[in-house]
Design a protein around this motif. Structure first.
Motif, mmCIF file in Angstrom:
data_model
loop_
_atom_site.group_PDB
_atom_site.id
_atom_site.type_symbol
_atom_site.label_atom_id
_atom_site.label_comp_id
_atom_site.label_asym_id
_atom_site.label_seq_id
_atom_site.Cartn_x
_atom_site.Cartn_y
_atom_site.Cartn_z
ATOM 1 N N SER A 12 0.347 -1.564 -0.249
ATOM 2 C CA SER A 12 -0.288 0.013 0.111
ATOM 3 C C SER A 12 1.005 1.090 0.182
ATOM 4 C CB SER A 12 -0.852 -0.229 1.046
ATOM 5 O OG SER A 12 -0.153 -0.001 2.558
ATOM 6 N N ASP A 14 0.326 3.705 1.809
ATOM 7 C CA ASP A 14 0.936 4.210 3.376
ATOM 8 C C ASP A 14 1.749 2.812 3.353
ATOM 9 O OD1 ASP A 14 -1.243 6.166 3.316
ATOM 10 O OD2 ASP A 14 -2.644 4.434 3.936
ATOM 11 N N LYS A 15 2.417 1.836 3.859
ATOM 12 C CA LYS A 15 2.927 1.226 4.622
ATOM 13 C C LYS A 15 4.228 1.747 3.685
ATOM 14 C CE LYS A 15 4.656 -1.869 6.990
ATOM 15 N NZ LYS A 15 5.040 -1.717 8.393
ATOM 16 N N VAL A 17 5.539 4.722 1.983
ATOM 17 C CA VAL A 17 5.939 5.296 2.277
ATOM 18 C C VAL A 17 6.520 5.276 3.891
ATOM 19 C CG1 VAL A 17 5.083 8.244 2.651
ATOM 20 C CG2 VAL A 17 4.253 6.717 0.924
ATOM 21 N N GLU A 18 5.810 5.074 4.950
ATOM 22 C CA GLU A 18 6.383 4.573 6.400
ATOM 23 C C GLU A 18 7.686 3.631 5.974
ATOM 24 O OE1 GLU A 18 5.431 1.739 9.431
ATOM 25 O OE2 GLU A 18 3.805 2.198 8.657
ATOM 26 N N PRO A 72 2.254 11.912 0.450
ATOM 27 C CA PRO A 72 3.688 10.108 -0.828
ATOM 28 C C PRO A 72 2.766 11.423 -1.962
ATOM 29 C CG PRO A 72 0.702 9.940 -0.886
ATOM 30 C CD PRO A 72 1.436 10.995 0.347
ATOM 31 N N THR A 100 2.373 0.380 -5.321
ATOM 32 C CA THR A 100 2.097 1.947 -5.243
ATOM 33 C C THR A 100 3.073 2.057 -5.981
ATOM 34 O OG1 THR A 100 1.951 1.570 -3.091
ATOM 35 C CG2 THR A 100 3.404 3.141 -4.060
#
Length: 147
Positions: A12, A14-15, A17-18, A72, A100
């Motif tokens: 994902s 979010d994951k 970018v984290e 992002p 992504t």
């Protein structure tokens, strides 16, 4: 000299970018990464300055200045080295729910010294190749870690 690279990551946004922003992970995908020292500002925020050190055949010390931080969507950073200056724009885009695209656009604006100017002129693919290598290594690390 200007170029762009990209890679698709099976995670994902979010994951992805984290994992990418977490400086403790840099050693997992950036060859030779030794340390990052925050000099001023809030880490990963506009105006923040950091000293980044890599150790390979030679020690490389960079001064990083965050110009824009809106991940992002976009992060722009200026990197200054005794022999060169460049900006890097990083973007992340959703392809699917758990896929992504990681995009990096790099522009070298200054080369200091005959040898580095010659390298940039004769072997521009070496610069792009290094960027793509780190992106591919990040993909491998992120997919292994994030799933």
């Amino acid at each position: 000299m200007k170029y762009s690279c990209s890679v698709e990551i099976n995670l994902s946004i979010d994951k992805t970018v984290e994992l990418w922003e977490n400086e403790t992970n840099f050693k997992e995908w950036q060859d030779g990464f030794k340390s990052i020292e925050h000099l001023s500002g809030i880490p990963n925020s506009k105006g923040a300055k950091s000293k980044i050190i890599y150790q390979g055949e030679q020690k490389i010390e960079l001064l990083e200045t965050i110009i824009l931080s809106d991940l992002p969507n976009k992060k722009i950073a200026l990197y200054e080295h005794i022999h060169m200056t460049n900006t890097q724009t990083t973007r992340f885009k959703v392809i699917e729910k758990n896929k992504t695209e990681y995009i990096s656009e790099v522009e070298y604006t200054k080369f200091n010294g005959f040898m580095i100017k010659l390298m940039a002129k004769l072997f521009p693919s070496k610069f792009k190749g290094q960027s793509q290598k780190w992106m591919n290594q990040f993909k491998e690390f992120a997919e292994k870690t994030g799933n």
